[in-house]
Write a protein that holds these residues in place. Structure first.
Motif, short mmCIF file in Angstrom:
data_model
loop_
_atom_site.label_atom_id
_atom_site.label_comp_id
_atom_site.label_asym_id
_atom_site.label_seq_id
_atom_site.Cartn_x
_atom_site.Cartn_y
_atom_site.Cartn_z
N ILE A 15 0.82 -1.21 0.00
CA ILE A 15 0.00 0.00 0.00
C ILE A 15 0.86 1.26 0.00
O ILE A 15 0.52 2.27 -0.64
CB ILE A 15 -0.97 0.01 1.20
CG1 ILE A 15 -1.85 -1.25 1.17
CG2 ILE A 15 -1.84 1.26 1.18
CD1 ILE A 15 -2.63 -1.44 -0.11
N TYR A 16 2.00 1.23 0.69
CA TYR A 16 2.90 2.39 0.72
C TYR A 16 4.26 2.00 0.16
O TYR A 16 4.79 0.93 0.49
CB TYR A 16 3.03 2.96 2.14
CG TYR A 16 1.81 3.77 2.52
CD1 TYR A 16 1.77 5.14 2.30
CD2 TYR A 16 0.70 3.14 3.06
CE1 TYR A 16 0.63 5.87 2.61
CE2 TYR A 16 -0.44 3.86 3.37
CZ TYR A 16 -0.47 5.23 3.15
OH TYR A 16 -1.61 5.95 3.44
N ALA A 17 4.81 2.87 -0.69
CA ALA A 17 6.13 2.64 -1.26
C ALA A 17 7.18 2.63 -0.15
O ALA A 17 6.99 3.20 0.93
CB ALA A 17 6.45 3.72 -2.29
N ASN A 18 8.29 1.99 -0.44
CA ASN A 18 9.37 1.89 0.53
C ASN A 18 9.85 3.28 0.95
O ASN A 18 10.15 4.14 0.13
CB ASN A 18 10.55 1.12 -0.10
CG ASN A 18 11.66 0.87 0.90
OD1 ASN A 18 11.40 0.50 2.04
ND2 ASN A 18 12.90 1.08 0.46
N GLY A 19 9.88 3.50 2.27
CA GLY A 19 10.28 4.79 2.81
C GLY A 19 9.12 5.70 3.15
O GLY A 19 9.32 6.79 3.69
N PHE A 20 7.91 5.28 2.84
CA PHE A 20 6.71 6.06 3.12
C PHE A 20 5.75 5.22 3.96
O PHE A 20 5.80 3.98 3.93
CB PHE A 20 6.02 6.51 1.83
CG PHE A 20 6.88 7.41 0.99
CD1 PHE A 20 6.81 8.78 1.11
CD2 PHE A 20 7.78 6.86 0.08
CE1 PHE A 20 7.61 9.60 0.35
CE2 PHE A 20 8.59 7.68 -0.70
CZ PHE A 20 8.50 9.06 -0.56
#
Length: 586
Positions: A489-494
């Protein structure tokens, strides 16, 4: 002979004088790309005619050729009305896909890149004024370039999967209008319901504005509530008008009764008159709606009240016309059918919709998520193309109260490696912030569906069955840890930051009721099961205590996709009251 799509093409900026240039144009394919060398803008090879504004791939164009032709040409005569002889003449194109060069009497007048947005050119200096003026348009729509923002238009000749027949060339209205040397060039309405104000920003083109004045008359339900006149001291100006305290008949206005919403689509009508001394040099009719979209403590709010969104995914394709509706009534009918089923809005999917659709959404009370058509692959040039055209989209549609969310990117299209690639994450995030830089009034999603970077709403696409939906959305932790389509659901780092969670695609139940063969994300064989499956999927989301809205896939069948609530011809697949009964539970 009637003119196709003869409705006024710019409904929030209306002038009385105009000429519609739709209808028969001379048309030629340029498969050898020799038109420039042979100067077709001087000597046009009349091969056939096309019915503008329908693309050559459509039945309504009169050509109906669905094979690839990357370069095409158009030409027609211009008969400028005699009464316009002392005016400046503007030539307008609603949308031309993808790159276009416009010639007047063989002279290049303008160039435009972008298949979704309008452009205009002043052609006064190029006219002969002899009723024999010609306009010629050369269009390039490269078939294999997957970095062009084309949405659902397929880069192969035969439609398949989730992609459809492409649209090349002119696909929205062509028209012209006269203006004076000084005229209004744009207006921008920003409602401030907490203060009861509407802010107006405007731009004026032409000579020194110090001797000009602008009067503004605002009416509501036929009652004139504001009449104001001001001298111009600068081209760029902002005026604020208080709406709350301007009604003479207080019985007509109480509480929030003048707000715009799907339940009460109140609109204020406006006439703006530009004068030079006592002479009227320009007059424009417009309208606005007083509404506020906000997110407070993780809750989606409309007019300061929590609002549950019941949306339907709408591809905006039409039999016979593809991206171009055959009539204004067809655009209006789609909204009416959706409302009849109990939906309060639509997510216009991978299409920048015709302004006449947005006009009826404003008039009838229907929420719209404004979405950009995306490219399929990433490159630096793709990033430039998307950002440039997206700014044009926001400028065109900013004033529509029906648009409540901006969505520049969908399902990582054009940013397929965004989950981990820093460059693509920067692009998605920049599209979020760029949108915010020109519009602070609406929530923005960086990438709807999954792999969000920064977003005001957590939009998730999930086509699993109802039991899996129940488990996935029993609490926030479960929701943001799911991997629909095997995407995080969220990109890496977010990470999730208490944004409202909406399921912005689900369902997709295929039900074949005519001879169209196709597919869906699941399938049924009869109307009873169709309604039952819709009920189970939708109630699984409605009963979740964390979900604040949904978007069902989809309103109509489109070509090989037969997962619509209606057929491609807009025939209901079930008793629409049954869908409404389900939707009305929330």
């Amino acid at each position: 002979m009637s003119i196709p799509r003869n409705d006024y093409p710019r409904p929030q900026f209306v002038r009385k004088e105009w000429v519609n240039l739709n209808g028969k144009w001379d048309f030629a394919f340029d498969d050898r790309n020799e038109g420039l060398k042979k100067k077709w803008y001087h000597s046009f090879p009349v091969e056939q005619q096309i019915n503008v504004p329908f693309a050559f791939q459509t039945e309504l164009s009169g050509i109906n050729d669905k094979s690839f032709h990357d370069v095409v040409w158009y030409q027609r005569k211009l008969a400028v009305p005699e009464g316009w002889s002392n005016k400046e003449i503007l030539l307008h194109f609603g949308a031309v896909d993808y790159r276009s060069w416009v010639y007047i009497n063989g002279n290049l007048a303008t160039f435009h890149e972008g298949g979704n947005t309008p452009f205009s050119v002043n052609i006064t200096h190029l006219l002969n004024w002899d009723n024999e003026d010609t306009v010629t348009v050369r269009v390039e729509d490269p078939s294999k370039d997957v970095t062009i923002p084309r949405g659902k238009q397929y880069w192969h000749e035969k439609s398949e999967s989730i992609f459809y027949t492409r649209t090349s060339g002119i696909w929205q209205t062509v028209w012209m209008e006269p203006i004076e040397k000084s005229s209004l060039s744009s207006i921008r309405w920003t409602p401030e319901i907490d203060r009861g104000d509407i802010e107006l920003e405007f731009e004026i083109d032409g000579e020194n504005v110090s001797n000009l004045s602008l009067s503004i008359d605002i009416t509501f339900n036929g009652e004139k509530i504001i009449s104001d006149q001001t001298n111009m001291l600068e081209i760029y100006n902002k005026r604020s008008y208080n709406i709350r305290n301007r009604f003479t008949d207080r019985s007509n206005i109480h509480g929030s009764g003048w707000y715009w919403s799907p339940e009460n689509p109140n609109l204020f009508d406006v006439t703006l008159t530009l004068r030079k001394g006592e002479k009227i040099v320009d007059q424009v009719d417009s309208y606005f709606g007083m509404r506020k979209v906000s997110i407070e403590n993780g809750i989606f709010m409309l007019n300061n009240m929590p609002y549950y969104q019941k949306l339907v995914l709408d591809q905006g394709y039409f039999p016979g016309g593809l991206l171009t509706a055959p009539s204004e009534d067809a655009l209006k009918k789609d909204i009416e059918l959706a409302k009849e089923m109990g939906f309060n809005g639509a997510r216009k999917h991978q299409k920048v919709e015709d302004p006449r659709y947005l006009y009826w959404a404003d008039k009838l009370g229907f929420l719209v998520w404004g979405e950009m058509a995306n490219a399929s692959e990433y490159s630096e040039e793709a990033a430039r193309r998307l950002a440039t055209e997206w700014f044009e989209v926001i400028k065109r549609d900013y004033n529509h109260p029906s648009i409540i969310v901006w969505l520049p990117l969908n399902e990582s299209w054009g940013i397929s490696r965004v989950a981990h690639a820093k460059q693509q994450q920067a692009h998605a995030t920049s599209m979020y912030w760029n949108t915010k830089s020109v519009d602070q009034t609406r929530p923005v999603l960086s990438n709807d569906g999954w792999e969000h970077t920064i977003s005001d709403i957590c939009g998730i696409h999930n086509y699993r069955n109802e039991e899996e939906l129940k488990q996935a959305y029993k609490d926030v932790e479960s929701a943001i840890s799911t991997t629909p389509a095997n995407r995080v659901i969220y990109a890496n780092g977010f990470s999730y930051n208490h944004e409202p969670i909406l399921i912005t695609e689900y369902g997709g139940i295929a039900y074949q009721v005519d001879n169209t063969e196709g597919w869906g994300y699941s399938s049924v064989r009869n109307e009873e099961d169709f309604v039952l499956e819709y009920k189970k999927h939708t109630e699984a989301l409605m009963n979740s205590r964390i979900i604040q809205g949904f978007c069902y896939t989809q309103l109509t069948d489109v070509e090989q996709e037969i997962n619509g609530l209606l057929t491609y011809d807009r025939v209901p697949k079930c008793d629409l009251k049954k869908i409404k009964e389900i939707n009305d539970q929330k």
